[in-house]
Design a protein around this motif. Structure first.
Motif, PDB file in Angstrom:
ATOM      1  N   THR A   1       0.944  -1.130  -0.039  1.00  0.00           N
ATOM      2  CA  THR A   1       0.060  -0.008  -0.127  1.00  0.00           C
ATOM      3  C   THR A   1       0.900   1.298   0.054  1.00  0.00           C
ATOM      4  OG1 THR A   1      -1.586  -1.167   1.213  1.00  0.00           O
ATOM      5  CG2 THR A   1      -1.902   1.189   1.424  1.00  0.00           C
ATOM      6  N   PRO A   2       0.600   2.297  -0.811  1.00  0.00           N
ATOM      7  CA  PRO A   2       1.510   3.338  -0.987  1.00  0.00           C
ATOM      8  C   PRO A   2       1.821   4.198   0.286  1.00  0.00           C
ATOM      9  CG  PRO A   2      -0.016   3.368  -2.788  1.00  0.00           C
ATOM     10  CD  PRO A   2      -0.253   2.488  -2.137  1.00  0.00           C
ATOM     11  N   PHE A   3       2.920   4.296   0.730  1.00  0.00           N
ATOM     12  CA  PHE A   3       3.367   5.002   2.014  1.00  0.00           C
ATOM     13  C   PHE A   3       3.208   4.042   3.301  1.00  0.00           C
ATOM     14  CE2 PHE A   3       1.784   8.708  -0.513  1.00  0.00           C
ATOM     15  CZ  PHE A   3       3.058   9.415  -0.881  1.00  0.00           C
ATOM     16  N   ILE A   4       2.079   3.261   3.329  1.00  0.00           N
ATOM     17  CA  ILE A   4       1.776   2.486   4.744  1.00  0.00           C
ATOM     18  C   ILE A   4       2.679   1.200   4.510  1.00  0.00           C
ATOM     19  CG2 ILE A   4       0.203   1.202   5.845  1.00  0.00           C
ATOM     20  CD1 ILE A   4      -0.184   4.157   6.072  1.00  0.00           C
ATOM     21  N   ARG A   5       2.789   0.414   3.427  1.00  0.00           N
ATOM     22  CA  ARG A   5       3.561  -0.698   3.475  1.00  0.00           C
ATOM     23  C   ARG A   5       3.936  -0.849   1.962  1.00  0.00           C
ATOM     24  NH1 ARG A   5       4.455  -4.315   7.157  1.00  0.00           N
ATOM     25  NH2 ARG A   5       2.920  -4.249   8.914  1.00  0.00           N
ATOM     26  N   SER A   6       5.308  -0.513   1.777  1.00  0.00           N
ATOM     27  CA  SER A   6       5.907  -0.505   0.213  1.00  0.00           C
ATOM     28  C   SER A   6       7.293  -1.280   0.626  1.00  0.00           C
ATOM     29  CB  SER A   6       6.099   0.988  -0.288  1.00  0.00           C
ATOM     30  OG  SER A   6       6.659   1.738   0.857  1.00  0.00           O
ATOM     31  N   ARG A   7       7.812  -1.714  -0.475  1.00  0.00           N
ATOM     32  CA  ARG A   7       9.072  -2.666  -0.346  1.00  0.00           C
ATOM     33  C   ARG A   7      10.258  -1.825  -0.367  1.00  0.00           C
ATOM     34  NH1 ARG A   7       6.884  -7.420  -4.668  1.00  0.00           N
ATOM     35  NH2 ARG A   7       5.973  -8.586  -2.983  1.00  0.00           N
ATOM     36  N   GLU A   8      10.237  -0.399  -0.801  1.00  0.00           N
ATOM     37  CA  GLU A   8      11.380   0.520  -0.574  1.00  0.00           C
ATOM     38  C   GLU A   8      10.663   1.718  -0.200  1.00  0.00           C
ATOM     39  OE1 GLU A   8      14.666   3.387  -2.619  1.00  0.00           O
ATOM     40  OE2 GLU A   8      13.296   2.032  -4.145  1.00  0.00           O
ATOM     41  N   PHE A   9      11.134   2.326   0.979  1.00  0.00           N
ATOM     42  CA  PHE A   9      10.563   3.693   1.527  1.00  0.00           C
ATOM     43  C   PHE A   9      11.811   4.390   1.989  1.00  0.00           C
ATOM     44  CE2 PHE A   9      10.325   0.248   4.713  1.00  0.00           C
ATOM     45  CZ  PHE A   9      10.927   0.762   5.704  1.00  0.00           C
ATOM     46  N   LEU A  10      11.717   5.728   2.062  1.00  0.00           N
ATOM     47  CA  LEU A  10      12.504   6.534   2.693  1.00  0.00           C
ATOM     48  C   LEU A  10      12.308   6.602   4.320  1.00  0.00           C
ATOM     49  CD1 LEU A  10      12.392   9.468   0.106  1.00  0.00           C
ATOM     50  CD2 LEU A  10      13.780   7.459   0.238  1.00  0.00           C
ATOM     51  N   TRP A  11      13.420   7.082   4.940  1.00  0.00           N
ATOM     52  CA  TRP A  11      13.448   7.026   6.585  1.00  0.00           C
ATOM     53  C   TRP A  11      14.621   7.653   6.960  1.00  0.00           C
ATOM     54  CZ3 TRP A  11      13.402   1.989   9.876  1.00  0.00           C
ATOM     55  CH2 TRP A  11      14.631   1.473   9.518  1.00  0.00           C
ATOM     56  N   GLN A  12      14.194   8.201   8.186  1.00  0.00           N
ATOM     57  CA  GLN A  12      15.229   8.679   9.198  1.00  0.00           C
ATOM     58  C   GLN A  12      15.624   7.522  10.133  1.00  0.00           C
ATOM     59  OE1 GLN A  12      13.993   9.392  12.510  1.00  0.00           O
ATOM     60  NE2 GLN A  12      16.003   9.309  13.217  1.00  0.00           N
ATOM     61  N   GLU A  13      16.810   7.221  10.453  1.00  0.00           N
ATOM     62  CA  GLU A  13      17.365   6.449  11.572  1.00  0.00           C
ATOM     63  C   GLU A  13      18.366   6.769  12.227  1.00  0.00           C
ATOM     64  OE1 GLU A  13      18.889   2.481  10.311  1.00  0.00           O
ATOM     65  OE2 GLU A  13      19.229   3.178   8.342  1.00  0.00           O
ATOM     66  N   GLY A  14      18.091   6.727  13.622  1.00  0.00           N
ATOM     67  CA  GLY A  14      18.993   7.294  14.575  1.00  0.00           C
ATOM     68  C   GLY A  14      19.764   6.118  15.028  1.00  0.00           C
ATOM     69  N   HIS A  15      21.152   5.921  15.624  1.00  0.00           N
ATOM     70  CA  HIS A  15      21.767   4.908  16.266  1.00  0.00           C
ATOM     71  C   HIS A  15      22.497   5.530  17.158  1.00  0.00           C
ATOM     72  CE1 HIS A  15      20.209   1.702  13.447  1.00  0.00           C
ATOM     73  NE2 HIS A  15      20.045   2.663  12.640  1.00  0.00           N
ATOM     74  N   THR A  16      22.582   5.202  18.638  1.00  0.00           N
ATOM     75  CA  THR A  16      23.286   5.822  19.456  1.00  0.00           C
ATOM     76  C   THR A  16      23.862   4.797  20.388  1.00  0.00           C
ATOM     77  OG1 THR A  16      21.298   5.967  20.927  1.00  0.00           O
ATOM     78  CG2 THR A  16      22.035   7.967  19.319  1.00  0.00           C
ATOM     79  N   ALA A  17      25.174   4.855  21.013  1.00  0.00           N
ATOM     80  CA  ALA A  17      25.647   4.309  22.135  1.00  0.00           C
ATOM     81  C   ALA A  17      26.051   5.167  23.378  1.00  0.00           C
ATOM     82  CB  ALA A  17      26.797   3.549  21.585  1.00  0.00           C
ATOM     83  N   PHE A  18      25.711   4.393  24.516  1.00  0.00           N
ATOM     84  CA  PHE A  18      26.027   5.408  25.598  1.00  0.00           C
ATOM     85  C   PHE A  18      26.755   4.329  26.788  1.00  0.00           C
ATOM     86  CE2 PHE A  18      22.064   6.602  24.023  1.00  0.00           C
ATOM     87  CZ  PHE A  18      22.165   8.075  24.028  1.00  0.00           C
ATOM     88  N   ALA A  19      27.294   5.007  27.813  1.00  0.00           N
ATOM     89  CA  ALA A  19      28.002   4.347  28.803  1.00  0.00           C
ATOM     90  C   ALA A  19      27.136   3.525  29.731  1.00  0.00           C
ATOM     91  CB  ALA A  19      29.042   5.345  29.461  1.00  0.00           C
ATOM     92  N   THR A  20      25.923   4.174  29.940  1.00  0.00           N
ATOM     93  CA  THR A  20      24.782   3.534  31.115  1.00  0.00           C
ATOM     94  C   THR A  20      23.595   3.576  30.306  1.00  0.00           C
ATOM     95  OG1 THR A  20      24.173   5.983  31.792  1.00  0.00           O
ATOM     96  CG2 THR A  20      26.210   4.966  32.801  1.00  0.00           C
ATOM     97  N   LYS A  21      22.887   2.700  31.070  1.00  0.00           N
ATOM     98  CA  LYS A  21      21.255   2.428  30.723  1.00  0.00           C
ATOM     99  C   LYS A  21      20.595   3.721  30.969  1.00  0.00           C
ATOM    100  CE  LYS A  21      17.567  -0.767  31.197  1.00  0.00           C
ATOM    101  NZ  LYS A  21      16.658   0.087  31.622  1.00  0.00           N
ATOM    102  N   GLU A  22      20.875   4.494  31.903  1.00  0.00           N
ATOM    103  CA  GLU A  22      20.100   5.525  32.330  1.00  0.00           C
ATOM    104  C   GLU A  22      20.099   6.532  31.099  1.00  0.00           C
ATOM    105  OE1 GLU A  22      21.006   3.150  35.582  1.00  0.00           O
ATOM    106  OE2 GLU A  22      22.302   4.085  34.386  1.00  0.00           O
ATOM    107  N   GLU A  23      21.228   6.664  30.443  1.00  0.00           N
ATOM    108  CA  GLU A  23      21.289   7.682  29.441  1.00  0.00           C
ATOM    109  C   GLU A  23      20.503   6.920  28.343  1.00  0.00           C
ATOM    110  OE1 GLU A  23      25.825   9.423  29.064  1.00  0.00           O
ATOM    111  OE2 GLU A  23      25.780   7.303  29.753  1.00  0.00           O
ATOM    112  N   ALA A  24      20.692   5.667  27.888  1.00  0.00           N
ATOM    113  CA  ALA A  24      19.977   5.155  26.886  1.00  0.00           C
ATOM    114  C   ALA A  24      18.476   5.460  27.140  1.00  0.00           C
ATOM    115  CB  ALA A  24      20.360   3.808  26.790  1.00  0.00           C
TER     116      ALA A  24
END
Length: 514
Positions: free
Chosen positions: A176-199
């Protein structure tokens, strides 16, 4: 996807219109939809995104051309969200589209969740590749081998990266256009921290950013909550999400997600650091994303039987100016007045354009820009020039108002704000009217049949959730947990789970979803 509209030839809507020339069409313009939102939601949605010039169907199933009208919305969201991400000291990066099989397979739980949807490159020209290469369904396994290379000591933390890119997930359900497509655009963030509290802190901050995106920009109400263990991100510690609901289809939509990955990926990819005491420790990681699905949710929530209805904050064109060249009118004066109006608005940052095409009548232009969902339409005729005013029509409720040219900028700014707020309030009222609080299985089944967003007391046991999915599975899909809201209603002592009869531990939203 049951209840939605899948792929079809690009000319399918045109053939429907030809077969039913009077159905939904405006006689004076030839424009309009052949389906209504209440009558056939899936067909209506497909018509709106194509006739509204948001997408064009492509010759590969599940892939769509995003036309400028859709991309302008994505770009506006991107600019605003990117600015917020920058405030959080998150750096922009870009990783390759391809991932090797051995790296992808390294995190078993994670890849098992995506395995059916992973697309593979197996040939180069006429030659078979010795080792197939996967196209990223998400980027954890693409990025994290390099996190282990870049992180050595506590001074390297936190490592906070974001990328804007495309991903491929080879959906087998009806695309379905936008809702479920085989290729889509997105923003993805990936982060790493020293502590669980920060995460943990960042997970909540990002989820609030996504709430603001939906509610303040797209005018779509959402619920912030936590996913069940069964519905969480594969390989993660826990998943939070903002959940939207489409009243006309009776389905929930996972709007955006913010995951705490814990230390699982850190262990798999050996992402270690030396802490301040000189001891080795594993990082705590998060990942979070939103995609072009946001546009589909916006269309489904706000669109009507005339087409798109765009919230002013994300509309590529906020105001369209149309002159009315009646007989004996001074056309040059009308054109000049239109251009002056556009300039006055653009000078203060309002996105305005004039439709000066001579081969279309005003009625056709009205229908055309209503189909495209422009928030405000300004009409300028000979009488308006004589009175030094313009007539403004709102797309959200159709109301018209005359505005003196001397007050143009301030009045239009105010109207745009009013449209934005009204669209959110109307959408929230419709969503809230669909919420059904239940306490028993019989009530649950009735509410599900009525396409409600169901809030129910639950024992929080995975086997019970599986049992609910099994019992409700049908042609329109099974019911499942959507999220357990952070804002929990009071749970009286002795309240029992609606499905198992065991003591309830929390309130959880249930329903069918896209």
């Amino acid at each position: 996807m049951a209840g939605g509209k899948g792929d079809k030839p690009a000319n399918a809507n045109k053939s429907n219109a030809a077969a039913n020339p009077s159905k939904g069409r405006k006689k004076e313009t030839g424009l309009g939809l052949t389906n209504t939102k209440d009558g056939n939601f899936g067909e209506w949605y497909s018509e709106v995104v194509t006739n509204g010039e948001m997408i064009e169907y492509y010759n590969i199933s599940g892939c769509y051309i995003l036309r400028p009208w859709a991309m302008s919305i994505w770009e506006i969201m991107q600019v605003n969200i990117h600015a917020e991400i920058k405030k959080m000291k998150i750096k922009t990066c870009y990783f390759p589209l391809f991932v090797s099989n051995n790296v992808l397979q390294k995190e078993k739980d994670h890849i098992q969740g995506f395995a059916p949807e992973v697309a593979w490159v197996t040939r180069s020209g006429d030659s078979e590749l010795e080792i197939p290469i996967a196209i990223r369904p998400t980027s954890e396994t693409v990025m994290y081998p390099y996190f282990s290379k870049w992180i050595r000591g506590h001074r390297d933390l936190p490592l906070k990266l974001n990328q804007w890119c495309n991903v491929v997930r080879w959906e087998f359900s009806n695309p379905t256009p936008f809702i479920r497509s085989r290729e889509f655009l997105w923003q993805e963030g990936h982060t790493a921290f020293a502590t669980k509290e920060e995460a943990d802190t960042e997970v909540v901050e990002i989820l609030e950013l996504y709430r603001r995106l939906y509610e303040e920009y797209l005018a779509v109400p959402v619920v912030k909550g936590k996913k069940s263990e069964m519905e969480k991100f594969a390989g993660g510690l826990y998943t939070t999400s903002v959940e939207a609901f489409i009243p006309h289809s009776g389905r929930g939509v996972q709007g955006a997600t913010s995951h705490c990955l814990g230390q699982n990926f850190a262990k798999m990819f050996e992402i270690k650091f030396e802490d301040e005491k000189g001891e080795k420790a594993m990082v705590w990681q998060n990942s979070w994303a939103y995609s072009t699905r946001t546009i589909g949710v916006m269309v489904m929530v706000h669109g009507d039987d005339k087409g798109l209805v765009l919230p002013p904050k994300v509309a590529g064109v906020q105001v369209i100016v149309i002159h009315l060249p009646y007989s004996d009118a001074d056309v040059d004066a009308l054109v000049n007045a239109s251009l002056e109006t556009v300039k006055a608005l653009c000078d203060v940052g309002i996105r305005a354009e004039a439709d000066l095409r001579e081969n279309y009548k005003p009625g056709w232009k009205y229908a055309h820009w209503e189909m495209k969902g422009v928030p405000l339409r300004i009409e300028i005729g000979p009488r308006d020039i004589a009175k030094n005013q313009v007539c403004v029509a709102r797309r959200d409720n159709g109301k018209k108002i005359d505005i003196p040219m001397d007050d143009l900028v301030d009045k239009v700014k105010g109207l745009l704000d009013d449209v934005q707020q009204n669209m959110f309030e109307v959408a929230k009222q419709k969503r809230d009217a669909c919420v059904q609080v239940i306490k028993t299985w019989d009530e649950f089944i009735v509410a599900l049949a009525q396409k409600k967003l169901i809030l129910a007391p639950w024992c929080d046991e995975e086997e019970v959730e599986k049992d609910v999915k099994t019992k409700t599975k049908g042609e329109t899909g099974a019911a499942k947990t959507l999220c357990s809201p952070f804002e929990q209603p009071e749970l009286p002592k002795g309240t029992l789970c609606f499905a198992s009869g065991k003591p309830a531990k929390k309130w959880t939203y249930w329903g069918r979803s896209y």
